[in-house]
Design a protein around this motif. Structure first.
Motif, short mmCIF file in Angstrom:
data_model
loop_
_atom_site.label_atom_id
_atom_site.label_comp_id
_atom_site.label_asym_id
_atom_site.label_seq_id
_atom_site.Cartn_x
_atom_site.Cartn_y
_atom_site.Cartn_z
N ASP A 29 0.82 -1.22 0.00
CA ASP A 29 0.00 0.00 0.00
C ASP A 29 0.85 1.27 0.00
O ASP A 29 0.33 2.38 -0.01
CB ASP A 29 -0.95 0.02 1.20
CG ASP A 29 -0.20 0.11 2.54
OD1 ASP A 29 0.95 -0.35 2.62
OD2 ASP A 29 -0.79 0.65 3.49
N ASP A 30 2.19 1.11 -0.03
CA ASP A 30 3.12 2.24 -0.03
C ASP A 30 3.02 2.99 -1.35
O ASP A 30 3.08 2.39 -2.43
CB ASP A 30 4.53 1.69 0.17
CG ASP A 30 5.62 2.74 0.29
OD1 ASP A 30 5.34 3.93 0.11
OD2 ASP A 30 6.77 2.34 0.55
N LEU A 31 2.89 4.30 -1.28
CA LEU A 31 2.85 5.16 -2.47
C LEU A 31 4.08 4.95 -3.35
O LEU A 31 4.03 5.09 -4.56
CB LEU A 31 2.76 6.62 -2.01
CG LEU A 31 2.67 7.72 -3.05
CD1 LEU A 31 1.36 7.62 -3.82
CD2 LEU A 31 2.77 9.08 -2.37
N HIS A 32 5.20 4.56 -2.75
CA HIS A 32 6.47 4.38 -3.45
C HIS A 32 6.77 2.90 -3.76
O HIS A 32 7.88 2.58 -4.17
CB HIS A 32 7.62 4.92 -2.60
CG HIS A 32 7.43 6.32 -2.14
ND1 HIS A 32 7.75 7.41 -2.90
CD2 HIS A 32 6.94 6.81 -0.98
CE1 HIS A 32 7.48 8.52 -2.23
NE2 HIS A 32 6.98 8.17 -1.06
N TYR A 33 5.81 2.00 -3.57
CA TYR A 33 6.05 0.56 -3.67
C TYR A 33 6.75 0.18 -4.99
O TYR A 33 6.34 0.59 -6.06
CB TYR A 33 4.74 -0.23 -3.53
CG TYR A 33 4.96 -1.71 -3.43
CD1 TYR A 33 5.40 -2.29 -2.24
CD2 TYR A 33 4.75 -2.54 -4.53
CE1 TYR A 33 5.61 -3.65 -2.13
CE2 TYR A 33 4.96 -3.91 -4.43
CZ TYR A 33 5.40 -4.45 -3.23
OH TYR A 33 5.62 -5.80 -3.14
N LYS A 121 18.10 2.83 -15.29
CA LYS A 121 18.13 1.36 -15.28
C LYS A 121 17.55 0.75 -14.02
O LYS A 121 17.58 -0.47 -13.87
CB LYS A 121 19.57 0.88 -15.49
CG LYS A 121 20.10 1.18 -16.87
CD LYS A 121 21.47 0.60 -17.07
CE LYS A 121 21.96 0.88 -18.49
NZ LYS A 121 23.33 0.37 -18.67
N VAL A 122 17.06 1.59 -13.10
CA VAL A 122 16.40 1.10 -11.90
C VAL A 122 15.02 1.75 -11.81
O VAL A 122 14.85 2.91 -12.22
CB VAL A 122 17.22 1.38 -10.61
CG1 VAL A 122 18.52 0.60 -10.61
CG2 VAL A 122 17.49 2.84 -10.43
N PRO A 123 14.03 1.01 -11.33
CA PRO A 123 12.70 1.61 -11.21
C PRO A 123 12.67 2.69 -10.13
O PRO A 123 13.09 2.44 -9.01
CB PRO A 123 11.78 0.44 -10.86
CG PRO A 123 12.68 -0.65 -10.37
CD PRO A 123 14.05 -0.38 -10.91
N MET A 124 12.23 3.86 -10.52
CA MET A 124 12.11 4.97 -9.58
C MET A 124 11.04 5.91 -10.11
O MET A 124 10.49 5.71 -11.19
CB MET A 124 13.45 5.68 -9.39
CG MET A 124 14.05 6.24 -10.67
SD MET A 124 15.62 7.09 -10.47
CE MET A 124 16.46 6.11 -9.32
N TRP A 125 10.76 6.94 -9.33
CA TRP A 125 9.83 7.94 -9.81
C TRP A 125 10.40 8.53 -11.10
O TRP A 125 11.56 8.95 -11.13
CB TRP A 125 9.65 9.07 -8.78
CG TRP A 125 8.78 8.69 -7.63
CD1 TRP A 125 9.21 8.23 -6.42
CD2 TRP A 125 7.37 8.71 -7.57
NE1 TRP A 125 8.14 7.98 -5.62
CE2 TRP A 125 6.98 8.26 -6.30
CE3 TRP A 125 6.37 9.07 -8.48
CZ2 TRP A 125 5.65 8.16 -5.91
CZ3 TRP A 125 5.05 8.97 -8.09
CH2 TRP A 125 4.71 8.52 -6.82
#
Length: 162
Positions: A29-33, A121-125
């Motif tokens: 449920d984390d907004l940043h999941y 190359k990494v998932p982020m915002w």
């Protein structure tokens, strides 16, 4: 504007070619999941921003910051849950002591090549890609930006450097 005041720190490896990031993978449920992020969080009422950053890095990674450099500030209107406004102080942490934890309540910790962060190359915002080149610049200048959000997406990005 009223905003939640926060810190966001990028802990650098001794060689400065890697950055310690949290992969937010403990709470669906984390907004940043699922996203990678720097370390930090909300400022406590009795803290200045550097003390807040140091506390957050210690809590989240078990490290004690010995040097912190202000990279800049960002106003994120509409970023948080329910459209809450956030205002963040962004730091580089080039010197620290301790041994990094493997994870914390928010997720697992990983040393990530700065090159991979800048190359997406990494998932982020997606929006982090606008300001991270300023944070990791060879000759950084302090910046002050604004990045309005709506429905979880950045609407625009602008900044001034000093």
């Amino acid at each position: 504007m009223q905003a939640i005041i926060a810190t966001l720190g990028y802990v650098l490896s001794p060689s400065r070619d890697q950055v310690l990031m949290v992969r937010r993978d403990t709470r669906p449920d984390d907004l940043h999941y699922g996203k990678f992020n720097g370390l930090g969080g909300k400022l406590e009422p009795d803290e200045d921003v550097v003390s807040g950053l140091r506390r957050e890095v210690h809590e989240e990674a078990g490290l004690d910051c010995t040097t912190v450099d202000l990279a800049g500030t960002i106003s994120w209107p509409g970023f948080g849950r329910g459209g809450a406004n956030w205002f963040g102080f962004i730091f580089r942490v080039p010197a620290w002591t301790g041994t990094p934890l493997s994870g914390n309540d928010e997720g697992s910790l990983h040393w990530v090549p700065v090159e991979d962060v800048l190359a997406a190359k990494v998932p982020m915002w997606e929006s982090d890609r606008h300001f991270l080149p300023l944070v990791f610049a060879d000759k950084p200048r302090v910046f002050h930006g604004i990045m309005p959000f709506a429905d979880g997406k950045a609407l625009s990005w602008s900044y001034s450097a000093v």
